[in-house]
Enzyme design. Sequence first.
Site, short mmCIF file in Angstrom:
data_model
loop_
_atom_site.label_atom_id
_atom_site.label_comp_id
_atom_site.label_asym_id
_atom_site.label_seq_id
_atom_site.Cartn_x
_atom_site.Cartn_y
_atom_site.Cartn_z
CB CYS A 37 -0.85 0.62 1.45
SG CYS A 37 0.29 0.21 2.87
CG HIS A 249 -0.93 -3.70 -5.80
ND1 HIS A 249 -0.83 -4.25 -4.80
CD2 HIS A 249 -0.86 -4.38 -6.91
CE1 HIS A 249 -2.10 -4.36 -5.29
NE2 HIS A 249 -2.53 -4.89 -5.98
#
Length: 463
Positions: A37, A249
Amino acid sequence: MSNENSSPSITMVYRLKTVQYQNHDRFILLQNENGPCPLLAAANCLLLRGDCTLPSEAVRKGIASLDNIANMLAEHAMSNSEHDHAVYVDELMEHIPKFQFGMDVNPAFTKGITGYEYTAQLTAFDMLRCKLVHGWLVDITDEATFRAVGSDTYNILIDRIIHAQEKGEELLQIKSRIDALHVNSESELMSPLDDLQTKSELLEKEMHDALLAQQFLDQTSHQLTHYGLELLRENVQVNELCVFFRNNHFGTLTKHEDGHLYLLVTDLGYANSPAIVWERLDVIDGDTDYVNSDFKALGSQDQILSLGPTLTPEQMMAMSSQEDADYQLALELSGRAATGEKPLQQRLDEQEGKLMAAATEASLREYHGIVEPPPGMNDVLPDDARKPPPVNQPESHEDTDRLLAIQLQEKQNNNFEQESLHLACQLQAEEDQRAAEHRRRTAATSNSNSRTGKSSSRVCIVS
């Protein structure tokens, strides 16, 4: 465009791994099951640089909570802010909790590796001094596609494509009207014909550009192009650490002295594999090599299995459970509760209340002659004092009271039956005694009458 897991979940904790970077031992944060993240990627940039350090408790336990990371990043932002510290920190702390689930990123395709639509969340990277880059770029030599995409970001380009596709029916109608006007070539009709032709040409161009844009998106669904990879090599400086966005991502990217780009390996499966540190980014199809802390190649993903030890799925699950347990304990010790979890002191108070209630119930049972422990008593008694639970163990205090009443009633019924039986035996004995006495008197009278010669019938009448 939205990325990562956008729905909130329980607060995450991250396992630490020690790696060597530029002759220094550094801690990095490993990804959880939701994948890398922005919070993880930015924090790893700062940890590898040595700009931030995790609290000693997190280092000792080998895991860091979201609070550990948030406080670390906030302190770094304060130390680098040239403006009002409170405003910057408040803004950063507002975004950090959301980063563990991802963030909305809207890249532009013709504005270089740092081309994004500005959002409030992106200011967090500026405050942390972490550059956010991507390689989803249109090759400048493809002039038609470059012109068709223009300066639009992903969201705007998608809207354009959808809008153009909806214009197909309108274009057919305009062409039909143009064909009809060509049949009648009177001068007064030439002006409407010119307008329709102009509108038709604009629609055709819009639809053609949308088609080229759609082809570009279809062909680059992995969100990295050869041209973008080339620009990354050219614009990322040697030993620079930045956040790389691809395939919805975020990862930590660097450029080594050999000129190659490398992504930090944060997969939890490699937690116990100190040799696996970086993944070379030199192709767009994902078939690449892993390298160690010295950026020496280890081979393909299949070959590194022999290096071990990596984590099995069972080990990863066990590790996740241990991390959750450690984090819950930390929350309890700090007097805070996780979602739906009561503080430790409150649970101890409730346990003490259960002990008192169980003792009271035991006293009542002893008074009424019931020797079995009450339901739930085994849960608070020592192991050597526990008794087997009854066959039909009640599930609530109401059931306990009902069972006690039934047992008392059965006891009373048994006593009544025993008293009734005893009374019946006494009555029967008395009746038998009277019958025996009557038989003796009758026998004596019969004997007397036989001696005097009186008939038995008279005796019967007299009697």
